[in-house]
Design a protein around this motif. Structure first.
Motif, PDB file in Angstrom:
ATOM      1  N   LEU A 257      63.467  29.888  54.931  1.00 23.86           N
ATOM      2  CA  LEU A 257      62.717  28.676  54.619  1.00 23.86           C
ATOM      3  C   LEU A 257      63.123  27.529  55.533  1.00 23.86           C
ATOM      4  CD1 LEU A 257      62.802  28.789  50.712  1.00 23.86           C
ATOM      5  CD2 LEU A 257      60.794  29.124  52.170  1.00 23.86           C
ATOM      6  N   THR A 258      64.421  27.391  55.747  1.00 19.54           N
ATOM      7  CA  THR A 258      64.922  26.321  56.611  1.00 19.54           C
ATOM      8  C   THR A 258      64.404  26.487  58.032  1.00 19.54           C
ATOM      9  OG1 THR A 258      66.937  26.115  55.272  1.00 19.54           O
ATOM     10  CG2 THR A 258      67.009  25.207  57.494  1.00 19.54           C
TER      11      THR A 258
ATOM     12  N   ALA B 232      60.959  24.550  62.313  1.00 17.92           N
ATOM     13  CA  ALA B 232      60.111  24.897  63.460  1.00 17.92           C
ATOM     14  C   ALA B 232      58.636  24.564  63.215  1.00 17.92           C
ATOM     15  CB  ALA B 232      60.254  26.382  63.775  1.00 17.92           C
ATOM     16  N   ASP B 233      58.316  24.072  62.017  1.00 19.89           N
ATOM     17  CA  ASP B 233      56.913  23.785  61.667  1.00 19.89           C
ATOM     18  C   ASP B 233      56.032  25.030  61.805  1.00 19.89           C
ATOM     19  OD1 ASP B 233      57.314  21.204  60.948  1.00 19.89           O
ATOM     20  OD2 ASP B 233      56.500  20.288  62.744  1.00 19.89           O
TER      21      ASP B 233
ATOM     22  N   ARG C 176      52.471  25.469  60.190  1.00 18.19           N
ATOM     23  CA  ARG C 176      51.255  24.847  60.733  1.00 18.19           C
ATOM     24  C   ARG C 176      50.429  25.867  61.508  1.00 18.19           C
ATOM     25  NH1 ARG C 176      51.512  19.630  59.591  1.00 18.19           N
ATOM     26  NH2 ARG C 176      53.565  18.601  59.470  1.00 18.19           N
ATOM     27  N   ARG C 177      51.081  26.716  62.270  1.00 18.60           N
ATOM     28  CA  ARG C 177      50.313  27.725  63.012  1.00 18.60           C
ATOM     29  C   ARG C 177      49.785  28.823  62.105  1.00 18.60           C
ATOM     30  NH1 ARG C 177      53.571  32.171  64.443  1.00 18.60           N
ATOM     31  NH2 ARG C 177      55.842  31.813  64.305  1.00 18.60           N
ATOM     32  N   TRP C 178      50.272  28.832  60.858  1.00 19.75           N
ATOM     33  CA  TRP C 178      49.749  29.781  59.892  1.00 19.75           C
ATOM     34  C   TRP C 178      48.615  29.179  59.061  1.00 19.75           C
ATOM     35  CZ3 TRP C 178      55.432  30.876  58.153  1.00 19.75           C
ATOM     36  CH2 TRP C 178      56.073  31.639  59.142  1.00 19.75           C
ATOM     37  N   GLY C 179      48.246  27.934  59.379  1.00 22.95           N
ATOM     38  CA  GLY C 179      47.088  27.330  58.735  1.00 22.95           C
ATOM     39  C   GLY C 179      47.378  26.480  57.513  1.00 22.95           C
ATOM     40  N   PHE C 180      48.643  26.136  57.297  1.00 26.94           N
ATOM     41  CA  PHE C 180      48.997  25.312  56.139  1.00 26.94           C
ATOM     42  C   PHE C 180      49.240  23.875  56.587  1.00 26.94           C
ATOM     43  CE2 PHE C 180      50.244  29.639  55.018  1.00 26.94           C
ATOM     44  CZ  PHE C 180      49.638  29.783  53.778  1.00 26.94           C
ATOM     45  N   ALA C 181      48.768  22.935  55.768  1.00 32.99           N
ATOM     46  CA  ALA C 181      48.878  21.523  56.119  1.00 32.99           C
ATOM     47  C   ALA C 181      50.296  20.988  55.945  1.00 32.99           C
ATOM     48  CB  ALA C 181      47.904  20.695  55.284  1.00 32.99           C
ATOM     49  N   SER C 182      51.066  21.607  55.072  1.00 37.71           N
ATOM     50  CA  SER C 182      52.423  21.128  54.813  1.00 37.71           C
ATOM     51  C   SER C 182      53.319  22.301  54.449  1.00 37.71           C
ATOM     52  CB  SER C 182      52.433  20.106  53.670  1.00 37.71           C
ATOM     53  OG  SER C 182      52.098  20.732  52.435  1.00 37.71           O
ATOM     54  N   PHE C 183      54.608  22.068  54.559  1.00 34.13           N
ATOM     55  CA  PHE C 183      55.599  23.080  54.176  1.00 34.13           C
ATOM     56  C   PHE C 183      55.491  23.384  52.689  1.00 34.13           C
ATOM     57  CE2 PHE C 183      60.125  23.949  52.899  1.00 34.13           C
ATOM     58  CZ  PHE C 183      60.221  25.192  53.504  1.00 34.13           C
TER      59      PHE C 183
ATOM     60  N   ALA D 115      68.640  22.672  50.425  1.00 34.46           N
ATOM     61  CA  ALA D 115      69.799  21.780  50.366  1.00 34.46           C
ATOM     62  C   ALA D 115      71.077  22.577  50.125  1.00 34.46           C
ATOM     63  CB  ALA D 115      69.600  20.742  49.264  1.00 34.46           C
ATOM     64  N   SER D 116      71.012  23.572  49.248  1.00 34.58           N
ATOM     65  CA  SER D 116      72.188  24.406  48.970  1.00 34.58           C
ATOM     66  C   SER D 116      72.586  25.211  50.207  1.00 34.58           C
ATOM     67  CB  SER D 116      71.902  25.346  47.797  1.00 34.58           C
ATOM     68  OG  SER D 116      71.690  24.619  46.605  1.00 34.58           O
ATOM     69  N   PHE D 117      71.582  25.687  50.942  1.00 35.09           N
ATOM     70  CA  PHE D 117      71.880  26.441  52.161  1.00 35.09           C
ATOM     71  C   PHE D 117      72.559  25.556  53.200  1.00 35.09           C
ATOM     72  CE2 PHE D 117      70.654  27.759  56.466  1.00 35.09           C
ATOM     73  CZ  PHE D 117      71.232  29.025  56.502  1.00 35.09           C
ATOM     74  N   ARG D 118      72.066  24.333  53.380  1.00 34.85           N
ATOM     75  CA  ARG D 118      72.687  23.415  54.341  1.00 34.85           C
ATOM     76  C   ARG D 118      74.134  23.116  53.947  1.00 34.85           C
ATOM     77  NH1 ARG D 118      67.687  20.775  53.872  1.00 34.85           N
ATOM     78  NH2 ARG D 118      68.634  19.180  52.530  1.00 34.85           N
TER      79      ARG D 118
END
Length: 210
Positions: free
Chosen positions: A46-47, A52-53, A56-63, A83-86
């Motif tokens: 997910l991170t 890498a955004d 967006r190239r998969w056609g979604f407007a937001s994460f 947040a836990s991963f970071r």
């Protein structure tokens, strides 16, 4: 007997087949499917996707839209996972990628990691207590409920108003319970005394919820 797939699992499997040509997208889908067994891998995917955004190239407007529609994950859960991963990457990177000669440590739950991260951000606990919490989570794999029982009061101390409110709530609960016991027919408490006790307890409950 094999457990039947849930609707969400079926949707994820279909998406994995549909996007088989995109390795990054399939990896995120597969980690979402294995979420309960491997939250660290999912959080890492997910991170990477968010940074890498890729969504967006998969056609979604937001994460957030990508996580909700494709991975069937709620925004609040995703935020806490990332947040836990970071926090884990900064404080115990060995748990993300164990080397062959490393001591094997239990994988902590993301809820336990989130507890320590929030405690550090809150700043109420001293350094020694934070170190104890980190050892408990990163080296012993202590689950979040046990961690909270041990450290909640020092890591997340209640303010004066919160303490007073909790005390009043406990008083009201105890008073109601005692009133019910006194009122029971087989309690053995004389009727006159029971009425007096119930009256006093009623005043106590009224005070506690005022």
């Amino acid at each position: 007997m094999t457990r039947p797939r849930t609707k969400t699992e079926a949707q994820l499997d279909e998406a994995i087949l549909r996007h088989a040509g995109d390795a990054e997208r399939v990896m995120a889908l597969e980690q979402a499917r294995r979420f309960k067994r491997s939250w660290i891998d999912l959080a890492e995917s997910l991170t990477r996707v968010r940074d890498a955004d890729s969504f967006r190239r998969w056609g979604f407007a937001s994460f957030e839209e990508y996580c909700a529609k494709e991975l069937h994950l709620r925004a609040g859960t995703v935020d806490k996972l990332c947040a836990s991963f970071r926090f884990l990457r900064t404080n115990a990177p060995r748990l993300i990628r164990e080397e062959p000669d490393d001591v094997v440590h239990p994988v902590p739950s993301w809820q336990a990691v989130d507890f320590v991260a929030r405690a550090e951000e809150r700043g109420a606990a001293d350094e020694d207590t934070l170190d104890q919490m980190k050892r408990a989570v990163f080296e012993e794999g202590v689950p979040a409920p046990a961690l909270a029982r041990r450290f909640r009061e020092v890591a997340f101390p209640l303010g004066e108003d919160e303490r007073r409110g909790r005390s009043r709530s406990q008083i009201a609960h105890t008073a109601r319970r005692l009133a019910d016991l006194v009122a029971e027919a087989d309690s053995g408490v004389p009727r006159g005394l029971a009425e007096k006790v119930e009256g006093v307890l009623g005043e106590l409950v009224a005070w506690s919820v005022d």
